[in-house]
Design a protein around this motif. Structure first.
Motif, PDB file in Angstrom:
ATOM      1  N   LEU A  89       0.669  -1.297   0.109  1.00  0.00           N
ATOM      2  CA  LEU A  89       0.010   0.055  -0.008  1.00  0.00           C
ATOM      3  C   LEU A  89       0.741   1.249  -0.061  1.00  0.00           C
ATOM      4  CD1 LEU A  89      -2.765  -1.137   2.396  1.00  0.00           C
ATOM      5  CD2 LEU A  89      -3.015  -0.815   0.183  1.00  0.00           C
ATOM      6  N   VAL A  90       1.747   1.261   0.874  1.00  0.00           N
ATOM      7  CA  VAL A  90       2.840   2.291   0.942  1.00  0.00           C
ATOM      8  C   VAL A  90       3.523   2.593  -0.249  1.00  0.00           C
ATOM      9  CG1 VAL A  90       4.647   3.407   2.171  1.00  0.00           C
ATOM     10  CG2 VAL A  90       2.923   2.567   3.366  1.00  0.00           C
ATOM     11  N   GLY A  91       3.901   1.598  -0.866  1.00  0.00           N
ATOM     12  CA  GLY A  91       4.879   1.564  -2.196  1.00  0.00           C
ATOM     13  C   GLY A  91       3.991   2.186  -3.189  1.00  0.00           C
ATOM     14  N   HIS A  92       2.653   1.577  -3.261  1.00  0.00           N
ATOM     15  CA  HIS A  92       1.841   2.370  -4.292  1.00  0.00           C
ATOM     16  C   HIS A  92       1.395   3.820  -4.085  1.00  0.00           C
ATOM     17  CE1 HIS A  92       1.031  -1.210  -6.917  1.00  0.00           C
ATOM     18  NE2 HIS A  92       1.020  -1.869  -5.856  1.00  0.00           N
ATOM     19  N   ILE A  94       3.399   6.048  -2.592  1.00  0.00           N
ATOM     20  CA  ILE A  94       4.473   6.848  -2.359  1.00  0.00           C
ATOM     21  C   ILE A  94       5.607   6.835  -3.480  1.00  0.00           C
ATOM     22  CG2 ILE A  94       6.370   7.726  -1.061  1.00  0.00           C
ATOM     23  CD1 ILE A  94       4.771   7.548   1.686  1.00  0.00           C
ATOM     24  N   GLY A  95       5.906   7.773  -4.205  1.00  0.00           N
ATOM     25  CA  GLY A  95       6.884   7.099  -5.259  1.00  0.00           C
ATOM     26  C   GLY A  95       8.151   7.333  -4.963  1.00  0.00           C
ATOM     27  N   ILE A  96       8.738   7.634  -3.840  1.00  0.00           N
ATOM     28  CA  ILE A  96       9.812   7.894  -3.316  1.00  0.00           C
ATOM     29  C   ILE A  96      10.360   6.445  -2.558  1.00  0.00           C
ATOM     30  CG2 ILE A  96      11.942   9.233  -2.288  1.00  0.00           C
ATOM     31  CD1 ILE A  96      10.083  11.540  -2.630  1.00  0.00           C
ATOM     32  N   PRO A  97      11.187   5.414  -3.309  1.00  0.00           N
ATOM     33  CA  PRO A  97      11.259   4.459  -2.683  1.00  0.00           C
ATOM     34  C   PRO A  97      11.921   4.350  -1.376  1.00  0.00           C
ATOM     35  CG  PRO A  97      12.062   4.138  -4.911  1.00  0.00           C
ATOM     36  CD  PRO A  97      11.674   5.496  -4.737  1.00  0.00           C
ATOM     37  N   MET A  98      12.809   5.343  -0.971  1.00  0.00           N
ATOM     38  CA  MET A  98      13.698   5.317   0.266  1.00  0.00           C
ATOM     39  C   MET A  98      12.780   5.807   1.340  1.00  0.00           C
ATOM     40  SD  MET A  98      17.565   7.288   0.849  1.00  0.00           S
ATOM     41  CE  MET A  98      16.741   8.733   0.301  1.00  0.00           C
ATOM     42  N   LEU A  99      11.766   6.713   1.052  1.00  0.00           N
ATOM     43  CA  LEU A  99      10.960   7.170   1.857  1.00  0.00           C
ATOM     44  C   LEU A  99       9.731   6.359   2.315  1.00  0.00           C
ATOM     45  CD1 LEU A  99       9.555   9.441   3.803  1.00  0.00           C
ATOM     46  CD2 LEU A  99       8.568  10.410   1.748  1.00  0.00           C
ATOM     47  N   ALA A 100       9.403   5.557   1.285  1.00  0.00           N
ATOM     48  CA  ALA A 100       8.283   4.438   1.328  1.00  0.00           C
ATOM     49  C   ALA A 100       8.702   3.281   2.207  1.00  0.00           C
ATOM     50  CB  ALA A 100       7.879   4.224  -0.123  1.00  0.00           C
ATOM     51  N   ALA A 101      10.033   3.036   2.088  1.00  0.00           N
ATOM     52  CA  ALA A 101      10.466   1.887   2.911  1.00  0.00           C
ATOM     53  C   ALA A 101      10.443   2.284   4.247  1.00  0.00           C
ATOM     54  CB  ALA A 101      11.803   1.347   2.162  1.00  0.00           C
ATOM     55  N   ALA A 104       6.922   2.406   5.488  1.00  0.00           N
ATOM     56  CA  ALA A 104       6.409   1.176   5.448  1.00  0.00           C
ATOM     57  C   ALA A 104       6.565   0.456   6.843  1.00  0.00           C
ATOM     58  CB  ALA A 104       6.567   0.357   4.106  1.00  0.00           C
ATOM     59  N   VAL A 105       8.031   0.383   7.058  1.00  0.00           N
ATOM     60  CA  VAL A 105       8.230  -0.370   8.322  1.00  0.00           C
ATOM     61  C   VAL A 105       7.802   0.300   9.645  1.00  0.00           C
ATOM     62  CG1 VAL A 105      10.370  -1.157   9.692  1.00  0.00           C
ATOM     63  CG2 VAL A 105      10.495  -1.315   7.184  1.00  0.00           C
ATOM     64  N   ALA A 133       5.921  -3.232  -5.190  1.00  0.00           N
ATOM     65  CA  ALA A 133       4.981  -2.331  -5.798  1.00  0.00           C
ATOM     66  C   ALA A 133       5.163  -1.920  -7.208  1.00  0.00           C
ATOM     67  CB  ALA A 133       4.758  -1.200  -4.652  1.00  0.00           C
ATOM     68  N   SER A 134       6.342  -1.961  -7.590  1.00  0.00           N
ATOM     69  CA  SER A 134       6.785  -1.518  -8.762  1.00  0.00           C
ATOM     70  C   SER A 134       6.679  -2.673 -10.006  1.00  0.00           C
ATOM     71  CB  SER A 134       8.008  -1.111  -8.926  1.00  0.00           C
ATOM     72  OG  SER A 134       9.222  -1.838  -8.797  1.00  0.00           O
ATOM     73  N   ALA A 135       6.252  -3.929  -9.413  1.00  0.00           N
ATOM     74  CA  ALA A 135       6.182  -4.990 -10.401  1.00  0.00           C
ATOM     75  C   ALA A 135       5.003  -4.774 -11.413  1.00  0.00           C
ATOM     76  CB  ALA A 135       5.987  -6.243  -9.574  1.00  0.00           C
ATOM     77  N   VAL A 136       4.804  -5.574 -12.516  1.00  0.00           N
ATOM     78  CA  VAL A 136       4.027  -5.566 -13.281  1.00  0.00           C
ATOM     79  C   VAL A 136       2.600  -5.584 -13.008  1.00  0.00           C
ATOM     80  CG1 VAL A 136       3.093  -6.488 -15.582  1.00  0.00           C
ATOM     81  CG2 VAL A 136       5.333  -6.183 -15.412  1.00  0.00           C
TER      82      VAL A 136
END
Length: 231
Positions: A89-92, A94-101, A104-105, A133-136
């Motif tokens: 949910l967070v990965g979808h 928020i588009g900034i992976p570092m912030l999203a990680a 999410a934790v 979240a970036s998968a197809v």
């Protein structure tokens, strides 16, 4: 009133005797192999992973420290699955992976705490969800289904193996033995233990009832030695 000192970090963990680690290692071997076998049962056409890495950490808890509140079946199932869902949910969102990680934790810890299924590998599952979240397919099927298969296999193996090797799982707290009357042993009350834990303000990875039974068993042992010395 001055607060009681907090305990120092444990220098050594005890795993039920010198070969206690062997029981845990053998269980982890069986559990992870079966979890992988369940994962491999998924058709290759879906390109799902046959095993999700946090399962290795869950196996350490389930088989090496099965009495831990963090290693109980609901903790394994809820902690892993809810955290992975939070990560997706967070990965979808928020588009900034570092912030999203990081977010999410943090959210996974909150969700697991309120759902009463705190499980350290859940933090890793949250990051796996963010990355997936970036998968197809958005990661929904490529993470949640194989993770669920892995977790169910691990829980089933943990239940069978731990109980067959003399470790009730789900863990049954030890009942404190009755204390002899008219002695100093057993003069503290359960409320005293609760008060000290509250004063420390730390999360202890042990069931409070087990802790109480341990203290009372130590008191009985000290009392027997004291009586032998004064005969």
């Amino acid at each position: 009133m001055m607060p009681l000192p907090r305990p120092a970090a444990l220098g050594q963990l005890r795993f039920g005797g010198r070969l206690g680690w062997a029981r845990g290692a053998a269980g982890a071997l069986i559990g992870v192999v079966l979890a992988a076998a369940f994962g491999l049962s998924v058709p290759d056409a879906y390109h799902w992973p046959w095993i999700v890495a946090p399962i290795g950490a869950s196996a350490v808890l389930v088989f090496a420290v099965p009495a831990s509140p963090l290693a109980q079946p609901w903790s394994v199932l809820g902690g892993n699955m809810l955290s992975a869902l939070v990560g997706l949910l967070v990965g979808h969102a928020i588009g900034i992976p570092m912030l999203a990680a990081g977010l999410a934790v943090a959210l996974a810890i909150a969700v697991m705490t309120y759902a009463r299924c705190l499980h350290p590998p859940g933090g890793a599952c949250a990051i796996v969800g963010v990355l997936a979240a970036s998968a197809v397919d958005g990661g929904w099927s490529s993470v949640l289904l194989p993770l669920l298969l892995n977790v169910l296999a691990l829980i089933g193996t943990g239940w069978l193996y731990n109980n067959l090797t003399g470790h009730a799982w789900p863990h049954v707290p030890v009942q404190a033995p009755p204390m002899p009357q008219g002695t100093w042993a057993g003069t503290y009350e359960k409320a005293d233990l609760d008060a000290v834990i509250e004063e420390w303000d730390e999360v202890l990875d042990v069931n409070v009832q087990d802790l109480d039974a341990l203290f009372r068993a130590v008191e009985r042992r000290v009392l027997r030695r004291w009586e032998d010395d004064h005969r």
